[in-house]
Design a protein around this motif. Structure first.
Motif, PDB file in Angstrom:
ATOM      1  N   SER A  16       5.328  -1.242   2.762  1.00 13.52           N
ATOM      2  CA  SER A  16       4.629  -1.124   1.487  1.00 13.52           C
ATOM      3  C   SER A  16       5.647  -1.048   0.352  1.00 13.52           C
ATOM      4  O   SER A  16       6.701  -0.452   0.518  1.00 13.52           O
ATOM      5  CB  SER A  16       3.790   0.148   1.454  1.00 13.52           C
ATOM      6  N   CYS A  56      -2.091   1.777  -2.458  1.00 14.40           N
ATOM      7  CA  CYS A  56      -1.596   1.257  -1.182  1.00 14.40           C
ATOM      8  C   CYS A  56      -2.708   1.351  -0.139  1.00 14.40           C
ATOM      9  O   CYS A  56      -3.266   2.420   0.085  1.00 14.40           O
ATOM     10  CB  CYS A  56      -0.378   2.048  -0.732  1.00 14.40           C
ATOM     11  N   LEU A  62      -2.507   1.183   2.989  1.00  9.67           N
ATOM     12  CA  LEU A  62      -2.126   1.893   4.208  1.00  9.67           C
ATOM     13  C   LEU A  62      -2.213   3.400   4.042  1.00  9.67           C
ATOM     14  O   LEU A  62      -2.836   4.089   4.822  1.00  9.67           O
ATOM     15  CB  LEU A  62      -0.705   1.509   4.636  1.00  9.67           C
ATOM     16  N   CYS A  63      -1.549   3.912   3.013  1.00 12.88           N
ATOM     17  CA  CYS A  63      -1.451   5.374   2.916  1.00 12.88           C
ATOM     18  C   CYS A  63      -2.241   5.950   1.749  1.00 12.88           C
ATOM     19  O   CYS A  63      -2.334   7.158   1.607  1.00 12.88           O
ATOM     20  CB  CYS A  63       0.001   5.805   2.811  1.00 12.88           C
ATOM     21  N   HIS A 122       2.920   3.404  -4.683  1.00 12.67           N
ATOM     22  CA  HIS A 122       4.371   3.286  -4.544  1.00 12.67           C
ATOM     23  C   HIS A 122       5.016   2.698  -5.779  1.00 12.67           C
ATOM     24  O   HIS A 122       6.229   2.676  -5.902  1.00 12.67           O
ATOM     25  CB  HIS A 122       4.713   2.453  -3.311  1.00 12.67           C
TER      26      HIS A 122
HETATM   27 ZN   LIG Z   1       1.632   3.215   1.407  1.00 12.18          ZN
END
Ligand SMILES: [Zn+2]
Length: 446
Positions: A298, A392, A394-395, A399
């Motif tokens: 990422s 993001c 994913l998390c 970022h």
């Molecule tokens: Zn992330």
């Protein structure tokens, strides 16, 4: 057709320049690659067009940037519109080579549209069915997008399965590749994808020393989402030391590199080396513990997009090549080198021009395949990142800020955001509308 050179493209997943001696790492993880480098073209300034696998591979096969070929986002975040746009592409490298008489072979595991144009495509059945399920079921999609805690235990088996059982270890992958070369008629196009280097490196034998500093490390992570996300990832790797996680990444690179060495030995022994183009590259890079992004690709920092690119072209001597190159250039380079003409529109240029000392571009572009909407442009000295949507997938943390600019002459690690409201690089990124939208959002944020 038999006078045509064979083509092998090897993708090393999440492979960044920083961890190879060829690009300055103080540890030797790339013995074979360094050896091949002596008789190959090594591109020092090669940047992926994406920090994620699916968009990057699609760029390789179409010669286009993600926004132009369609697949901007990694599965399962790819939208209907992106898939629809993909279908407009007229050029697809595997199909093209097949139409020119090549036997086309892929050992890639992803499946889906990547199978297009290949006579043989290696994928594991369970991966295929899982992937299809993941793409179809909305609840699962939501689970993958959100990874909320309650669902984690439930989904852990899926995650584990995704990271451990879906591809073969490097050695088996290469053995299969070599077997396929032996069986194939010539010329052949072999596309191989090594996943071993992707966190949590499940195929790499590595026994930790039992060192445990993970809680200490986790405590230092300020962002709550990041902390949760990394905590989950730690359970996948079975190590409790960040240093050892990095060592394991290095070890995975070594392991894949050794297999590449085995392939080269085979090609030489079979007298195929002088008839075969060999390209080795990272589909994207990765953060390890850099930029507060942990063991994930990422973000658009150089760590995630500056990748090794080594190309053995029969007839060309070994040399280091300077100047910006990207994965969109691979298809145009092959067409140029193999002397195939094609009138499809591509964003890339033949890298043979760079080899001859001509300039092909002043700047590289890249698109974040793991966040809502982030893109970046980089010159030799500067980098600008613009985020319209910096969440993001994913998390769930951010970022990047809405705008980030780095002075790479003084700050190659991209630590100090010097964006001051305007940037000369702005014009290269997008149309006005997007920039206005981003400004609006930036304004709202502050
Ligand atoms: Zn992330």
């Amino acid at each position: 057709m038999s006078d045509k050179k064979n083509v092998i493209i090897i993708i090393v997943d999440a492979f960044r320049t920083k961890n190879t001696s060829l690009y300055g790492y103080d540890k030797v993880t790339d013995k074979s690659l360094s050896k091949i480098a002596a008789e190959s073209l090594v591109f020092k300034d090669f940047f992926s067009s994406s920090n994620a696998t699916a968009p990057s591979l699609t760029s390789i096969f179409t010669g286009k940037y993600p926004n132009n070929h369609g697949i901007v986002h990694q599965f399962p975040y790819t939208t209907e519109e992106e898939f629809a746009k993909l279908e407009e592409n007229k050029f697809w490298l595997p199909s093209f080579l097949k139409s020119k008489g090549y036997e086309t072979i892929a050992i890639d595991w992803i499946g889906l549209f990547f199978k297009e144009g290949f006579d043989y495509y290696e994928e594991k059945d369970d991966r295929k069915s899982n992937m299809e399920k993941l793409m179809e079921i909305n609840v699962v999609k939501k689970f993958l997008l959100g990874l909320p805690n309650w669902a984690y235990k439930l989904g852990k088996s899926v995650t584990k399965a995704r990271t451990s059982a879906k591809f073969s270890p490097a050695e088996d992958t290469m053995d299969l590749g070599i077997r396929k070369i032996k069986e194939s008629k010539k010329p052949f196009f072999l596309f191989m994808h090594f996943w071993d280097t992707h966190f949590p490196f499940p195929t790499t034998p590595f026994d930790g020393s039992g060192k445990n500093d993970i809680n200490e490390f986790l405590n230092k992570i300020e962002d709550k989402n990041q902390k949760e996300y990394f905590k989950k990832r730690v359970t996948d790797i079975g190590l409790n030391s960040v240093d050892e996680m990095i060592d394991k990444y290095d070890k995975s690179i070594e392991m894949v590199d050794e297999q590449i060495g085995k392939l080269v030995d085979f090609l030489k022994k079979e007298k195929l080396w002088d008839d075969t183009v060999l390209i080795v590259l990272g589909d994207h890079g990765t953060n390890l513990i850099d930029h507060k992004v942990y063991f994930s690709s990422s973000s658009l920092f150089d760590d995630t997009i500056h990748v090794p690119y080594v190309m053995h072209l029969p007839g060309y001597q070994g040399m280091k090549v300077e100047g910006f190159a990207q994965n969109i250039d691979i298809a145009p380079t092959l067409l140029d080198y193999l002397r195939f003409s094609n009138d499809s529109q591509m964003d890339g240029e033949s890298l043979l021009k760079l080899v001859r000392g001509e300039k092909i571009r002043e700047r590289v572009l890249f698109f974040d395949g793991l966040a809502g909407d982030i893109k970046g442009v980089r010159t030799k000295d500067r980098k600008l990142i613009v985020a319209k949507d910096n969440n993001c997938n994913l998390c769930k943390s951010n970022h990047h800020q809405w705008f980030e600019e780095y002075d790479l002459t003084k700050d190659s690690e991209e630590k100090e955001n010097i964006f001051n409201g305007n940037s000369e690089l702005m014009k290269f990124l997008d149309n006005r509308q997007d920039i206005n939208k981003a400004s609006e959002m930036a304004y709202l944020q502050y």
